[in-house]
Design a protein around this motif. Structure first.
Motif, PDB file in Angstrom:
ATOM      1  N   UNK A   1       0.832  -1.204   0.000  1.00 18.58           N
ATOM      2  CA  UNK A   1       0.000   0.000   0.000  1.00 18.58           C
ATOM      3  C   UNK A   1       0.871   1.261   0.000  1.00 18.58           C
ATOM      4  N   UNK A   2       2.024   1.179   0.667  1.00 23.16           N
ATOM      5  CA  UNK A   2       2.940   2.330   0.680  1.00 23.16           C
ATOM      6  C   UNK A   2       3.554   2.555  -0.693  1.00 23.16           C
ATOM      7  N   UNK A   3       3.642   1.492  -1.481  1.00 19.64           N
ATOM      8  CA  UNK A   3       4.185   1.603  -2.838  1.00 19.64           C
ATOM      9  C   UNK A   3       3.105   1.920  -3.860  1.00 19.64           C
ATOM     10  N   UNK A   4       1.856   2.094  -3.361  1.00 16.91           N
ATOM     11  CA  UNK A   4       0.713   2.443  -4.214  1.00 16.91           C
ATOM     12  C   UNK A   4       0.435   1.402  -5.296  1.00 16.91           C
ATOM     13  N   UNK A   5       0.651   0.144  -4.956  1.00 14.37           N
ATOM     14  CA  UNK A   5       0.300  -0.925  -5.892  1.00 14.37           C
ATOM     15  C   UNK A   5      -1.211  -1.111  -5.910  1.00 14.37           C
ATOM     16  N   UNK A   6      -1.722  -1.687  -6.968  1.00 16.68           N
ATOM     17  CA  UNK A   6      -3.168  -1.897  -7.067  1.00 16.68           C
ATOM     18  C   UNK A   6      -3.646  -2.849  -5.984  1.00 16.68           C
ATOM     19  N   UNK A   7      -4.917  -2.768  -5.654  1.00 17.93           N
ATOM     20  CA  UNK A   7      -5.479  -3.588  -4.583  1.00 17.93           C
ATOM     21  C   UNK A   7      -5.343  -5.073  -4.887  1.00 17.93           C
TER      22      UNK A   7
END
Length: 214
Positions: free
Chosen positions: A166-172
């Motif tokens: 989530x910190x790397x802004x990867x998709x859910x």
């Protein structure tokens, strides 16, 4: 689309955990209905505990698919018993898959409830491990959660990976797949290479009988 993906993970985890419960029940001289109950408890026990702690209606009261999925698991076990139950490590494999998938579901639902991430990891661990705990207690087995096996810690590892993603802004979807995969991988690697936590040493008789010192 995201909700559909979580539902798919949830039902797949339900099937996997139900199979693990039914597989363990098969060696306990339990009838078909009893095996179904064990499979169902294994599949919904952790999620029910999570929902009660979150103060929401338990998920299985809102969707009968969990009962149907457990029934399909029982039918598959009855029809393909020789193939499923005689495979080495079948119980372990299905338990590991269920553990990984349910951990992700628990984390996701807790984050949707706006809880802190550390609470979400705890809820993910509860979702993944409590069903197996109840299963083992009902079948008079020492729960995996209390053995030296890496079990709950695998859930924590998956939760940390979830947080990192989530910190790397990867998709859910990528985040959830990676977190579940890490839980399963940690369980498999720990089992294969006999990695475990130190075991509590038993108290010696002389120490047990020794009066407390002032």
């Amino acid at each position: 689309m995201e909700g559909l993906f979580i539902t798919a993970i949830d039902l797949t985890g339900t099937f996997a955990f139900a199979i693990s419960g039914i597989r363990l029940a098969s060696g306990k001289n339990i009838d078909w209905f009893g095996a179904y109950i064990i499979g169902l408890v294994t599949a919904i026990g952790g999620g029910t505990t999570r929902d009660l702690l979150l103060g929401v209606t338990p998920f299985w009261m809102l969707d009968g698919m969990y009962f149907l999925t457990t029934g399909i698991a029982l039918l598959a076990a009855l029809l393909f018993q020789d193939r499923i139950f005689r495979l080495a490590g079948t119980l372990f494999l299905f338990d590991a898959i269920g553990l990984g998938l349910f951990t992700v579901v628990g984390i996701s639902k807790s984050l949707d409830a706006q809880l802190p991430f550390w609470v979400a990891i705890v809820m993910g661990t509860i979702t993944g491990s409590v069903g197996g705990l109840i299963r083992d207690v009902l079948l008079n087995e020492v729960p995996l959660l209390l053995r030296r096996n890496i079990y709950a810690l695998a859930c924590v590892a998956g939760g940390l990976v979830y947080f990192l993603c989530t910190q790397l802004n990867l998709s859910t979807s990528v985040t959830e797949l990676m977190a579940a995969s890490v839980v399963i991988l940690v369980r498999v690697v720990a089992e294969k290479f006999k990695i475990h936590l130190p075991v509590m040493s038993p108290v010696k008789d002389e120490d047990r009988n020794e009066p407390d010192k002032p």
